[in-house]
Design a protein around this motif. Structure first.
Motif, PDB file in Angstrom:
ATOM      1  N   LYS A   1      83.683  81.913  88.440  1.00 43.95           N
ATOM      2  CA  LYS A   1      82.256  81.729  88.191  1.00 43.95           C
ATOM      3  C   LYS A   1      81.507  82.957  88.680  1.00 43.95           C
ATOM      4  O   LYS A   1      82.084  83.855  89.303  1.00 43.95           O
ATOM      5  N   GLU A   2      80.224  82.986  88.400  1.00 47.11           N
ATOM      6  CA  GLU A   2      79.384  84.098  88.851  1.00 47.11           C
ATOM      7  C   GLU A   2      79.453  84.228  90.370  1.00 47.11           C
ATOM      8  O   GLU A   2      79.436  83.230  91.094  1.00 47.11           O
TER       9      GLU A   2
ATOM     10  N   ALA B   1      77.332  86.160  85.134  1.00 50.18           N
ATOM     11  CA  ALA B   1      77.338  85.301  83.952  1.00 50.18           C
ATOM     12  C   ALA B   1      77.317  86.188  82.715  1.00 50.18           C
ATOM     13  O   ALA B   1      76.494  87.107  82.611  1.00 50.18           O
TER      14      ALA B   1
ATOM     15  N   THR C   1      80.240  81.820  83.541  1.00 47.51           N
ATOM     16  CA  THR C   1      78.893  81.258  83.554  1.00 47.51           C
ATOM     17  C   THR C   1      78.405  81.189  85.004  1.00 47.51           C
ATOM     18  O   THR C   1      79.137  81.518  85.942  1.00 47.51           O
ATOM     19  N   GLU C   2      77.166  80.736  85.196  1.00 47.47           N
ATOM     20  CA  GLU C   2      76.608  80.662  86.543  1.00 47.47           C
ATOM     21  C   GLU C   2      77.398  79.714  87.432  1.00 47.47           C
ATOM     22  O   GLU C   2      77.560  79.952  88.636  1.00 47.47           O
ATOM     23  N   ASN C   3      77.892  78.635  86.859  1.00 43.43           N
ATOM     24  CA  ASN C   3      78.530  77.593  87.667  1.00 43.43           C
ATOM     25  C   ASN C   3      80.012  77.403  87.385  1.00 43.43           C
ATOM     26  O   ASN C   3      80.633  76.491  87.928  1.00 43.43           O
ATOM     27  N   GLY C   4      80.585  78.230  86.531  1.00 46.10           N
ATOM     28  CA  GLY C   4      81.992  78.061  86.200  1.00 46.10           C
ATOM     29  C   GLY C   4      82.429  79.015  85.116  1.00 46.10           C
ATOM     30  O   GLY C   4      82.037  80.185  85.112  1.00 46.10           O
TER      31      GLY C   4
END
Length: 409
Positions: free
Chosen positions: A301-302, A357, A385-388
């Motif tokens: 993730k990010e 991201a 992505t931001e969360n994964g």
């Protein structure tokens, strides 16, 4: 403003005032006698123009806040048109790149000279792409042109644009992700065809040919890189690409390959049995590699670094390998990193910094057990992505049961 105009604007905002950027598309490399290797465009030039013809130059100028753009291309040649086809017209180059001012290639020197002369008395710099992979690599057009300017104008400041372009290229836009996904989809078709056609006593070269045929069948005229088609003990060699040995019953087959779509690369690895059925030991090792891949997916993730992801794999292997009789230490069985960036280059440009991201990376753990002639690598491509992360290649089968069912039905 089209895609390439936006990218150039992003570069211009990062350039110093009173500066010029010169980017060269490159030239075909001589091969033998009157033959040349296939031309492959400089990726930074392509990133900012969408053009992939040789001997073109992009010039971006930023002077007292005033911005200008120009392209310099070879003029149309009627004689060459009859022999090898016509060169790109100025209109076509302008339509693709959205650069309004398109000039003949031989006008470059005078244009550069005028800009430099007008800058006298000011701090003035010229940006070039000075990238070299090795210190002894042949000088590029950029390096040669920079040397000529420095001899003529010793007061010039010559600056490498590569770090700026690298930072921009690390984060992919929607168009780039779509191109990578298209390349992955074509790669998937090729892998499926290989799985359906493989059998003992075939040559590895046949498998490479099957993949190449599927690319052409889907109007894809370029591999992202030289295909690795390795069976048996050859699969324990990380970058084996001779691809000329006979595959034997009971061996595993490792293929590391990818299509290139609009110069965007897919990079996928799958490992499957030559006879369509994993042995118990092969399945045991395969499941370890697959679990290592799942661990990467769970943590990518990010904000994470590629080193962080690789450490997770090493830590997992350190605990797991001895349970399966592999006691020589992790480095004996796993000796590469789990990831690299992917984009216009298979090993795409990147800075030593945490993921953002929009980055696209590979996820490719492996295990290589030389004394058992078992080499297994499983590689997918991930969008951060931001969360994964999103597995862009999720449709390419890799579970043991799925592989065996597909190969035997």
């Amino acid at each position: 403003m089209n895609l390439y105009s936006k990218r150039r604007q992003n570069v211009l905002t990062r350039m110093e005032d009173n500066s010029v950027l010169l980017l060269f598309s490159g030239k075909a490399i001589a091969k033998s006698e009157d033959e040349c290797y296939d031309f492959d465009v400089n990726r930074n030039f392509y990133y900012l123009t969408g053009l992939e013809k040789e001997d073109m130059v992009l010039m971006l100028s930023k002077n007292n806040g005033k911005i200008s753009e120009a392209l310099f291309i070879l003029p149309y040649n009627e004689y060459l048109a009859r022999w090898v086809g016509g060169r790109m017209s100025k209109q076509e180059a302008s339509e693709i790149s959205d650069v309004k001012n398109v000039c003949n290639r031989d006008e470059l020197d005078d244009n550069v000279a005028r800009i430099i002369e007008r800058s006298r008395g000011k701090q003035f710099m010229i940006y070039f792409d000075f990238w070299h992979y090795t210190y002894d690599q042949n000088n590029s057009e950029a390096t040669k042109y920079a040397d000529l300017l420095k001899q003529k104008y010793p007061y010039l400041s010559l600056v490498d644009i590569f770090p700026i372009l690298t930072s921009l290229r690390m984060v992919k836009d929607e168009y780039e992700v779509a191109c990578i996904k298209k390349a992955i989809n074509i790669t998937n078709l090729g892998i499926r065809k290989m799985m359906k056609n493989i059998k003992p006593e075939l040559n590895e070269m046949v498998m490479e040919g099957v993949f190449d045929f599927v690319l052409k069948e889907n109007l894809c005229n370029k591999n992202a890189f030289k295909t690795i088609a390795a069976s048996g003990h050859r699969a324990t060699i990380l970058h084996y690409s001779t691809n000329n040995q006979v595959m034997k019953d009971g061996e595993l087959f490792l293929c590391d390959l990818g299509a290139s779509y609009k110069n965007y690369a897919a990079d996928i690895t799958r490992t499957f049995p030559v006879n369509g059925k994993f042995s118990d030991r092969q399945k045991e090792i395969y499941e370890m590699v697959l679990q290592a891949q799942r661990i990467v997916v769970d943590h990518a993730k990010e904000g994470v670094t590629l080193r962080d992801l690789n450490k997770l794999v090493v830590d997992y292997y350190r605990d797991e390998l001895p349970k399966h009789g592999l006691t020589k230490g992790v480095n004996e069985y796993y000796f590469h990193s789990v990831s690299h960036h992917l984009g216009l280059d298979t090993h795409d440009v990147s800075l030593d910094e945490p993921l953002r991201a929009g980055c696209v990376i590979t996820n490719e753990p492996g295990l290589y057990i030389v004394d058992e002639a078992i080499g297994i690598r499983i590689e997918d491509d991930l969008l951060i992505t931001e969360n994964g992360c999103v597995i862009l290649s999720k449709d390419i089968i890799k579970e043991v049961d799925d592989i065996e069912n597909f190969m035997n039905h």
